[in-house]
Design a protein around this motif. Structure first.
Motif, PDB file in Angstrom:
ATOM      1  N   ALA A 199       0.850  -1.188   0.000  1.00  0.00           N
ATOM      2  CA  ALA A 199       0.000   0.000   0.000  1.00  0.00           C
ATOM      3  C   ALA A 199       0.883   1.234   0.000  1.00  0.00           C
ATOM      4  CB  ALA A 199      -0.907  -0.003   1.226  1.00  0.00           C
ATOM      5  N   SER A 200       0.524   2.215  -0.822  1.00  0.00           N
ATOM      6  CA  SER A 200       1.285   3.458  -0.872  1.00  0.00           C
ATOM      7  C   SER A 200       1.026   4.276   0.386  1.00  0.00           C
ATOM      8  CB  SER A 200       0.890   4.274  -2.104  1.00  0.00           C
ATOM      9  OG  SER A 200       1.617   5.484  -2.139  1.00  0.00           O
ATOM     10  N   LYS A 201       2.101   4.742   1.014  1.00  0.00           N
ATOM     11  CA  LYS A 201       1.996   5.527   2.237  1.00  0.00           C
ATOM     12  C   LYS A 201       2.355   6.992   2.022  1.00  0.00           C
ATOM     13  CE  LYS A 201       0.917   2.038   4.863  1.00  0.00           C
ATOM     14  NZ  LYS A 201      -0.424   1.920   5.448  1.00  0.00           N
ATOM     15  N   ALA A 202       3.093   7.282   0.963  1.00  0.00           N
ATOM     16  CA  ALA A 202       3.522   8.660   0.734  1.00  0.00           C
ATOM     17  C   ALA A 202       3.921   8.844  -0.719  1.00  0.00           C
ATOM     18  CB  ALA A 202       4.699   9.014   1.646  1.00  0.00           C
ATOM     19  N   ASP A 203       3.630  10.025  -1.255  1.00  0.00           N
ATOM     20  CA  ASP A 203       4.025  10.392  -2.619  1.00  0.00           C
ATOM     21  C   ASP A 203       4.592  11.800  -2.571  1.00  0.00           C
ATOM     22  OD1 ASP A 203       2.833   8.097  -4.298  1.00  0.00           O
ATOM     23  OD2 ASP A 203       1.144   8.741  -3.063  1.00  0.00           O
ATOM     24  N   TYR A 204       5.867  11.925  -2.911  1.00  0.00           N
ATOM     25  CA  TYR A 204       6.529  13.218  -2.857  1.00  0.00           C
ATOM     26  C   TYR A 204       7.343  13.447  -4.128  1.00  0.00           C
ATOM     27  CZ  TYR A 204       5.558  12.772   2.160  1.00  0.00           C
ATOM     28  OH  TYR A 204       4.944  12.608   3.370  1.00  0.00           O
ATOM     29  N   SER A 205       7.872  14.647  -4.251  1.00  0.00           N
ATOM     30  CA  SER A 205       8.851  14.931  -5.295  1.00  0.00           C
ATOM     31  C   SER A 205      10.201  15.144  -4.622  1.00  0.00           C
ATOM     32  CB  SER A 205       8.452  16.183  -6.079  1.00  0.00           C
ATOM     33  OG  SER A 205       8.401  17.307  -5.218  1.00  0.00           O
ATOM     34  N   PHE A 206      11.283  15.025  -5.396  1.00  0.00           N
ATOM     35  CA  PHE A 206      12.608  15.220  -4.821  1.00  0.00           C
ATOM     36  C   PHE A 206      13.523  15.844  -5.863  1.00  0.00           C
ATOM     37  CE2 PHE A 206      12.748  11.049  -6.757  1.00  0.00           C
ATOM     38  CZ  PHE A 206      13.972  11.055  -7.416  1.00  0.00           C
ATOM     39  N   VAL A 207      14.612  16.432  -5.371  1.00  0.00           N
ATOM     40  CA  VAL A 207      15.579  17.050  -6.276  1.00  0.00           C
ATOM     41  C   VAL A 207      16.945  17.113  -5.598  1.00  0.00           C
ATOM     42  CG1 VAL A 207      15.104  19.419  -5.507  1.00  0.00           C
ATOM     43  CG2 VAL A 207      16.015  19.029  -7.796  1.00  0.00           C
ATOM     44  N   LEU A 208      17.982  16.908  -6.361  1.00  0.00           N
ATOM     45  CA  LEU A 208      19.345  17.212  -5.944  1.00  0.00           C
ATOM     46  C   LEU A 208      19.733  18.469  -6.683  1.00  0.00           C
ATOM     47  CD1 LEU A 208      21.865  16.191  -4.313  1.00  0.00           C
ATOM     48  CD2 LEU A 208      22.707  15.294  -6.494  1.00  0.00           C
ATOM     49  N   ASP A 209      19.869  19.588  -5.948  1.00  0.00           N
ATOM     50  CA  ASP A 209      20.079  20.868  -6.617  1.00  0.00           C
ATOM     51  C   ASP A 209      21.543  21.081  -6.995  1.00  0.00           C
ATOM     52  OD1 ASP A 209      21.468  21.785  -4.346  1.00  0.00           O
ATOM     53  OD2 ASP A 209      19.709  22.799  -3.508  1.00  0.00           O
ATOM     54  N   GLU A 210      21.818  22.257  -7.550  1.00  0.00           N
ATOM     55  CA  GLU A 210      23.161  22.547  -8.048  1.00  0.00           C
ATOM     56  C   GLU A 210      24.207  22.608  -6.945  1.00  0.00           C
ATOM     57  OE1 GLU A 210      21.095  26.598  -7.599  1.00  0.00           O
ATOM     58  OE2 GLU A 210      20.591  24.499  -8.044  1.00  0.00           O
ATOM     59  N   ASN A 211      23.746  22.733  -5.678  1.00  0.00           N
ATOM     60  CA  ASN A 211      24.668  22.792  -4.532  1.00  0.00           C
ATOM     61  C   ASN A 211      24.796  21.450  -3.827  1.00  0.00           C
ATOM     62  OD1 ASN A 211      25.101  25.657  -4.832  1.00  0.00           O
ATOM     63  ND2 ASN A 211      23.082  25.984  -3.904  1.00  0.00           N
ATOM     64  N   ASP A 212      24.331  20.392  -4.484  1.00  0.00           N
ATOM     65  CA  ASP A 212      24.366  19.034  -3.935  1.00  0.00           C
ATOM     66  C   ASP A 212      23.511  18.881  -2.685  1.00  0.00           C
ATOM     67  OD1 ASP A 212      26.048  17.794  -5.851  1.00  0.00           O
ATOM     68  OD2 ASP A 212      27.798  18.722  -4.920  1.00  0.00           O
ATOM     69  N   GLU A 213      22.495  19.716  -2.548  1.00  0.00           N
ATOM     70  CA  GLU A 213      21.553  19.589  -1.443  1.00  0.00           C
ATOM     71  C   GLU A 213      20.336  18.802  -1.914  1.00  0.00           C
ATOM     72  OE1 GLU A 213      20.631  23.378   0.215  1.00  0.00           O
ATOM     73  OE2 GLU A 213      22.699  23.783   0.836  1.00  0.00           O
ATOM     74  N   PHE A 214      19.926  17.820  -1.096  1.00  0.00           N
ATOM     75  CA  PHE A 214      18.829  16.934  -1.451  1.00  0.00           C
ATOM     76  C   PHE A 214      17.557  17.401  -0.757  1.00  0.00           C
ATOM     77  CE2 PHE A 214      16.310  13.015  -1.207  1.00  0.00           C
ATOM     78  CZ  PHE A 214      16.440  12.529  -2.498  1.00  0.00           C
ATOM     79  N   HIS A 215      16.469  17.557  -1.536  1.00  0.00           N
ATOM     80  CA  HIS A 215      15.206  18.054  -0.999  1.00  0.00           C
ATOM     81  C   HIS A 215      14.081  17.097  -1.381  1.00  0.00           C
ATOM     82  CE1 HIS A 215      17.196  22.001  -0.470  1.00  0.00           C
ATOM     83  NE2 HIS A 215      17.715  21.757  -1.671  1.00  0.00           N
ATOM     84  N   ILE A 216      13.141  16.899  -0.453  1.00  0.00           N
ATOM     85  CA  ILE A 216      11.924  16.153  -0.739  1.00  0.00           C
ATOM     86  C   ILE A 216      10.742  17.038  -0.381  1.00  0.00           C
ATOM     87  CG2 ILE A 216      10.476  14.181  -0.095  1.00  0.00           C
ATOM     88  CD1 ILE A 216      12.891  12.510   0.270  1.00  0.00           C
ATOM     89  N   GLY A 217       9.787  17.176  -1.303  1.00  0.00           N
ATOM     90  CA  GLY A 217       8.624  18.030  -1.073  1.00  0.00           C
ATOM     91  C   GLY A 217       7.340  17.255  -1.235  1.00  0.00           C
ATOM     92  N   GLU A 218       6.222  17.951  -1.085  1.00  0.00           N
ATOM     93  CA  GLU A 218       4.933  17.287  -1.056  1.00  0.00           C
ATOM     94  C   GLU A 218       4.314  17.084  -2.429  1.00  0.00           C
ATOM     95  OE1 GLU A 218       2.358  19.228   1.653  1.00  0.00           O
ATOM     96  OE2 GLU A 218       3.530  18.692   3.417  1.00  0.00           O
ATOM     97  N   SER A 219       4.766  17.782  -3.440  1.00  0.00           N
ATOM     98  CA  SER A 219       4.221  17.574  -4.777  1.00  0.00           C
ATOM     99  C   SER A 219       5.259  17.966  -5.808  1.00  0.00           C
ATOM    100  CB  SER A 219       2.940  18.404  -4.992  1.00  0.00           C
ATOM    101  OG  SER A 219       3.253  19.734  -5.315  1.00  0.00           O
TER     102      SER A 219
END
Length: 233
Positions: A113-133
Motif C-alpha cells: 500500500a502506498s503511504k507517501a508520494d513526494y517529489s525530490f531534487v538534488l540541486d546545483e549545490n548538492d543539497e537533497f530536498h523532498i517536497g509534497e508535490s
C-alpha cells in the motif's frame, strides 16, 4: 496545489496553458481529469483507480499525446476494463502505463500500500530536498537530478520500500551515482527506476513535454515563452 503555466510564441502568437493534473476512475466507472489540488488529491485517494495524467507533443504527427500512469487501489476493476475506459474517454492518442509491478515487495512479493508520494531534487549545490508535490521543485536546468518518490511499507517483512522515479538527470549521473545519493537519504530497501522517454503510439518517434524554450508546435520556428504562472489551491 497545482501550477498553471501559460506560454506564447512571440513569432506566430500561438498560446498554450499547462496545468499539473491527476486522473481517477470512480466507482461509477467515470474518468476524471483535474488539477492536482488538495481536494482532488483527497477524492482520488478513495477511488479504485487513480494516477498521473500528462500531455506530451509529437512533432512528427503534429498532435498532443495523452499519457495515463495508473495506480490501482482495488482489484474490482480489471486491467482490461481500465484500458477500455481510458481508450473510450476521448479520441486522443494515448499511452497507458500500469505501475502495479512496483507495488510488490522485492523480498516476499506481497502487495504494498502506498503511504507517501513526494517529489525530490538534488540541486546545483548538492543539497537533497523532498517536497509534497511535483510543483515544489519545477524542472530547472540547474538541478542535477530530480523526480518522484513513492513510499511503501511491507507488513510481512516490516520494511519500508522506497521507489524513486528519475524524471530529470541534467548532470548525466550514472545509475550507481544516483543510487549512492539516494541511499544517503533512505533506509532499508530502495527501488530505483529510471523513467525512459516515451514514444508516440502513432508514428513511433519520441514525444516531448512542452515547456519554456520548447519549439513552437505551430510555426516550428520560435521558442515558447512563459507569459504567466498561476498557483491553484
Amino acid at each position: 496545489m497545482a501550477r498553471q503555466v501559460d506560454y506564447e510564441c512571440m513569432n506566430c502568437g500561438y498560446e498554450l496553458s499547462s496545468v499539473d493534473e491527476i486522473f481517477w476512475i470512480d466507482d461509477g466507472l467515470d474518468i476524471h481529469i483535474e488539477p492536482l489540488l488538495m481536494t482532488t488529491s483527497a477524492i482520488s485517494s478513495e477511488a479504485p483507480v487513480k494516477g498521473y495524467f500528462t500531455r506530451y507533443y509529437c512533432y512528427d504527427c503534429r498532435k498532443f499525446i495523452s499519457k495515463f500512469v495508473i495506480f490501482k487501489n482495488s482489484n474490482e476493476i480489471s486491467d482490461e476494463n481500465i484500458i477500455t475506459l481510458i481508450e473510450q474517454y476521448d479520441d486522443s492518442a494515448k499511452i497507458i502505463q500500469f505501475d502495479d509491478v512496483f507495488q510488490k515487495c522485492l523480498e516476499c512479493g506481497s502487495d504494498l500500500a502506498s503511504k507517501a508520494d513526494y517529489s525530490f531534487v538534488l540541486d546545483e549545490n548538492d543539497e537533497f530536498h523532498i517536497g509534497e508535490s511535483v510543483i515544489d521543485f519545477p524542472e530547472s536546468e540547474s538541478n542535477k537530478f530530480a523526480g518522484e518518490y513513492h513510499g511503501f511499507f511491507c507488513s510481512q517483512c516490516k520494511k519500508q520500500i522506497n521507489k524513486f522515479v528519475i524524471t530529470q538527470n541534467n548532470a548525466n549521473f550514472t545509475d550507481e551515482e544516483i543510487k549512492a545519493v539516494l541511499k544517503e537519504h533512505t533506509n532499508d530497501l530502495t527501488i530505483f527506476i529510471r523513467r525512459d522517454y516515451d514514444l508516440c503510439p502513432v508514428c513511433g518517434e519520441e514525444i516531448y513535454y512542452l515547456h519554456e524554450n520548447s519549439t513552437c508546435p505551430s510555426c516550428m520556428e520560435e521558442r515558447l515563452t512563459i507569459t504567466n504562472i498561476t498557483m491553484m489551491d
